[in-house]
Design a protein around this motif. Structure first.
Motif, PDB file in Angstrom:
ATOM      1  N   ALA A  44      42.307  46.399  44.177  1.00  0.00           N
ATOM      2  CA  ALA A  44      42.746  45.025  44.396  1.00  0.00           C
ATOM      3  C   ALA A  44      43.519  44.503  43.189  1.00  0.00           C
ATOM      4  CB  ALA A  44      41.546  44.133  44.697  1.00  0.00           C
ATOM      5  N   HIS A  45      43.085  44.852  41.995  1.00  0.00           N
ATOM      6  CA  HIS A  45      43.800  44.427  40.790  1.00  0.00           C
ATOM      7  C   HIS A  45      45.135  45.164  40.641  1.00  0.00           C
ATOM      8  CE1 HIS A  45      41.134  41.600  38.819  1.00  0.00           C
ATOM      9  NE2 HIS A  45      40.105  42.386  39.085  1.00  0.00           N
ATOM     10  N   THR A  48      48.211  43.793  42.427  1.00  0.00           N
ATOM     11  CA  THR A  48      48.843  42.592  41.884  1.00  0.00           C
ATOM     12  C   THR A  48      49.523  42.812  40.532  1.00  0.00           C
ATOM     13  OG1 THR A  48      46.810  41.869  40.803  1.00  0.00           O
ATOM     14  CG2 THR A  48      47.168  41.124  43.062  1.00  0.00           C
ATOM     15  N   ARG A  51      53.477  41.995  40.735  1.00  0.00           N
ATOM     16  CA  ARG A  51      53.922  40.786  41.430  1.00  0.00           C
ATOM     17  C   ARG A  51      52.955  39.653  41.166  1.00  0.00           C
ATOM     18  NH1 ARG A  51      52.070  43.067  47.185  1.00  0.00           N
ATOM     19  NH2 ARG A  51      49.994  42.166  47.207  1.00  0.00           N
ATOM     20  N   THR A  52      53.376  38.463  41.516  1.00  0.00           N
ATOM     21  CA  THR A  52      52.503  37.297  41.408  1.00  0.00           C
ATOM     22  C   THR A  52      51.482  37.364  42.536  1.00  0.00           C
ATOM     23  OG1 THR A  52      54.344  36.016  40.532  1.00  0.00           O
ATOM     24  CG2 THR A  52      52.437  34.778  41.357  1.00  0.00           C
ATOM     25  N   PRO A  53      50.194  37.249  42.221  1.00  0.00           N
ATOM     26  CA  PRO A  53      49.178  37.329  43.273  1.00  0.00           C
ATOM     27  C   PRO A  53      49.340  36.220  44.308  1.00  0.00           C
ATOM     28  CG  PRO A  53      48.167  37.466  41.099  1.00  0.00           C
ATOM     29  CD  PRO A  53      49.598  37.102  40.902  1.00  0.00           C
ATOM     30  N   THR A  54      49.279  36.597  45.564  1.00  0.00           N
ATOM     31  CA  THR A  54      49.324  35.631  46.645  1.00  0.00           C
ATOM     32  C   THR A  54      47.915  35.135  46.920  1.00  0.00           C
ATOM     33  OG1 THR A  54      48.995  37.312  48.336  1.00  0.00           O
ATOM     34  CG2 THR A  54      51.276  36.846  47.683  1.00  0.00           C
ATOM     35  N   ASP A  57      45.904  38.039  48.051  1.00  0.00           N
ATOM     36  CA  ASP A  57      45.515  38.896  46.929  1.00  0.00           C
ATOM     37  C   ASP A  57      44.322  38.309  46.175  1.00  0.00           C
ATOM     38  OD1 ASP A  57      47.556  40.735  47.424  1.00  0.00           O
ATOM     39  OD2 ASP A  57      48.976  39.647  46.143  1.00  0.00           O
ATOM     40  N   THR A  58      44.356  37.000  45.966  1.00  0.00           N
ATOM     41  CA  THR A  58      43.256  36.332  45.268  1.00  0.00           C
ATOM     42  C   THR A  58      41.957  36.466  46.048  1.00  0.00           C
ATOM     43  OG1 THR A  58      44.846  34.763  44.366  1.00  0.00           O
ATOM     44  CG2 THR A  58      42.533  34.143  44.241  1.00  0.00           C
ATOM     45  N   ARG A  60      41.276  38.858  48.189  1.00  0.00           N
ATOM     46  CA  ARG A  60      40.893  40.276  48.149  1.00  0.00           C
ATOM     47  C   ARG A  60      40.167  40.608  46.848  1.00  0.00           C
ATOM     48  NH1 ARG A  60      45.770  42.703  48.899  1.00  0.00           N
ATOM     49  NH2 ARG A  60      45.483  42.685  51.139  1.00  0.00           N
ATOM     50  N   ILE A  61      40.678  40.104  45.737  1.00  0.00           N
ATOM     51  CA  ILE A  61      40.036  40.345  44.438  1.00  0.00           C
ATOM     52  C   ILE A  61      38.661  39.685  44.393  1.00  0.00           C
ATOM     53  CG2 ILE A  61      40.177  39.820  41.968  1.00  0.00           C
ATOM     54  CD1 ILE A  61      43.223  40.202  42.233  1.00  0.00           C
TER      55      ILE A  61
END
Length: 87
Positions: A44-45, A48, A51-54, A57-58, A60-61
């Motif tokens: 997950a890290h 990202t 790119r800028t985490p969407t 993504d946030t 998912r982390i």
């Protein structure tokens, strides 16, 4: 003239006694959920990094972090020899 010969210890460095024991394999097997959860968190890290985490993504982390923590707590609660019962 010096002859080059094989040293017996170097040839048999990976003999049968060097294999993991059943207890070590059981320990690895017990830790496998923690290992897999950590790999998921790293994945997950890694997604990202370039790119800028969407928002996805946030999330998912955050989910992967919770799974990793839950796996560690479950492992600690199963650990033998714990007398206080807390984790």
């Amino acid at each position: 003239m010096n002859h080059i010969v094989t040293v017996q210890d170097a040839v048999t460095a990976f003999a049968d006694f060097m294999e993991p024991t059943a207890a070590e394999l059981d320990s690895i097997d017990a830790e496998m959920p923690v290992i897999l959860a950590d790999v998921e968190l790293l994945d997950a890290h890694i997604i990202t990094l370039d790119r800028t985490p969407t928002k996805l993504d946030t999330q998912r982390i955050r989910r992967a972090r919770r799974r990793a923590l839950a796996a560690r707590v479950a492992l600690l609660n199963r650990a033998p020899g714990r007398s206080d019962g807390a984790a």
